[in-house]
Structure formats: structure tokens, C-alpha cells
Write a protein that holds these residues in place. Sequence first.
Motif, PDB file in Angstrom:
ATOM      1  N   SER A 117      36.288  28.607  31.740  1.00  0.00           N
ATOM      2  CA  SER A 117      35.678  27.461  32.413  1.00  0.00           C
ATOM      3  C   SER A 117      35.120  26.457  31.417  1.00  0.00           C
ATOM      4  CB  SER A 117      34.556  27.930  33.350  1.00  0.00           C
ATOM      5  OG  SER A 117      35.074  28.684  34.413  1.00  0.00           O
TER       6      SER A 117
ATOM      7  N   GLU B  78      35.210  38.089  38.377  1.00  0.00           N
ATOM      8  CA  GLU B  78      34.059  37.556  39.116  1.00  0.00           C
ATOM      9  C   GLU B  78      32.738  38.080  38.568  1.00  0.00           C
ATOM     10  OE1 GLU B  78      34.192  38.366  43.325  1.00  0.00           O
ATOM     11  OE2 GLU B  78      36.342  37.960  43.375  1.00  0.00           O
TER      12      GLU B  78
ATOM     13  N   LYS C  46      34.092  46.084  46.931  1.00  0.00           N
ATOM     14  CA  LYS C  46      34.894  44.935  47.335  1.00  0.00           C
ATOM     15  C   LYS C  46      36.331  45.336  47.657  1.00  0.00           C
ATOM     16  CE  LYS C  46      36.574  40.432  46.101  1.00  0.00           C
ATOM     17  NZ  LYS C  46      36.285  39.203  45.447  1.00  0.00           N
TER      18      LYS C  46
ATOM     19  N   SER D 190      40.713  40.514  39.344  1.00  0.00           N
ATOM     20  CA  SER D 190      39.986  39.408  39.958  1.00  0.00           C
ATOM     21  C   SER D 190      38.528  39.797  40.212  1.00  0.00           C
ATOM     22  CB  SER D 190      40.671  39.001  41.260  1.00  0.00           C
ATOM     23  OG  SER D 190      39.989  37.928  41.857  1.00  0.00           O
ATOM     24  N   ALA D 191      38.322  41.016  40.683  1.00  0.00           N
ATOM     25  CA  ALA D 191      36.954  41.499  40.911  1.00  0.00           C
ATOM     26  C   ALA D 191      36.176  41.557  39.595  1.00  0.00           C
ATOM     27  CB  ALA D 191      36.990  42.874  41.582  1.00  0.00           C
TER      28      ALA D 191
ATOM     29  N   THR E 191      35.720  34.796  31.825  1.00  0.00           N
ATOM     30  CA  THR E 191      35.942  33.777  32.853  1.00  0.00           C
ATOM     31  C   THR E 191      35.165  32.517  32.525  1.00  0.00           C
ATOM     32  OG1 THR E 191      36.376  35.444  34.543  1.00  0.00           O
ATOM     33  CG2 THR E 191      35.709  33.265  35.328  1.00  0.00           C
TER      34      THR E 191
ATOM     35  N   HIS F 112      33.243  38.726  32.993  1.00  0.00           N
ATOM     36  CA  HIS F 112      32.769  37.456  33.538  1.00  0.00           C
ATOM     37  C   HIS F 112      32.533  36.458  32.401  1.00  0.00           C
ATOM     38  CE1 HIS F 112      29.633  34.887  35.691  1.00  0.00           C
ATOM     39  NE2 HIS F 112      30.782  34.656  36.305  1.00  0.00           N
TER      40      HIS F 112
ATOM     41  N   PRO G 187      39.960  29.580  36.212  1.00  0.00           N
ATOM     42  CA  PRO G 187      38.748  29.155  36.925  1.00  0.00           C
ATOM     43  C   PRO G 187      38.532  27.654  36.761  1.00  0.00           C
ATOM     44  CG  PRO G 187      38.166  30.222  34.861  1.00  0.00           C
ATOM     45  CD  PRO G 187      39.654  30.358  35.014  1.00  0.00           C
TER      46      PRO G 187
END
Length: 161
Positions: free
Chosen positions: A144, A30, A40, A26-27, A140, A137, A80
Amino acid sequence: MSRTRGVAHAPMHSTRLTQAETRALSALAEGLDTVGALTKLGIGLDTFNRTLRNIGDKQHRSSRASKVHAAYLSGELPMPDSLTAPEISDEDRELWVALANRPGLQATADAVALSRATTKKRIDELVSHYGARTESHLVTLGHSYGVFETAAATGPAKGCR
């Protein structure tokens, strides 16, 4: 290794990700780099690297981007939110899909018929052009923007039947 009737067997490993593995992915999803993820998650570098190795063992993938993609596809990371996609060329889409679906850089390069160096340069250009913070990312953002849905709708990837 365990032995059954004289045959050595590797111990069975779960293919589901642990909570720690999901948090690490997940990190990355992001767009955090290693230092950002460590901060984090509140873990050390050795623990983080071991976690990524364990994920790779479960998913049979080596790149962070492909690990994130596999976690989205398996439902272990929530998809996402959809975003309005910018104009994406067929060439960019092909590389984006290969980055997400192939286990590592060499396999990605092979999929798009480019050298490793050229593939890495083009991936870096994609990251920059589409405003991603990292390759993970970028994956991700691809989800999206619907980059992978379009690719899936057009049929199997080259060489996959």
C-alpha cells in the motif's frame, strides 16, 4: 513417484494456488492471526497448517509474510489500495523488503546482516511502529505504501544479479 525409463520423478505439482490457498493467504494479508484465520475460513488447525505447507511447497517460501508477498506479485492476491506512506527510514525499508522477499527468518537476517534474534526484534518493532497486526499485514501495508516498488526501481537486491 512415477517412473519413466527407470528414472524416478516426483509428481508434478501445480504452482498456481487453489481457491482455498488464496483464501488462507488473503486472511493472513488482512492481518488475521491463526485463530482469526481459522474462524474466518471455518476450517481446523490441521487443514490450515496443511494449506500453508502446500503454499510453501509451491512458492518455495516458509514465512507467512513472504508467501503473502509472492501471492501479490503473482497476481493471485489483488494488490491493496495505495495509501500515503509515512516517513520510512532506509534501514526500515531494507528490512521490510528482505522480510517480504526472503523465504524465512534466517534468510531475512542474512540479507540485512543481523542475527536472527535481532532481526526478529526489529521486525516486531516494524510491525508495531507502522500499525500492522502481523508480519503478513506489514507486507500488505508495504504494498500500500509503495515500499517494494521503490526497492525494485533501485535495482536488484544485494547478492542478486
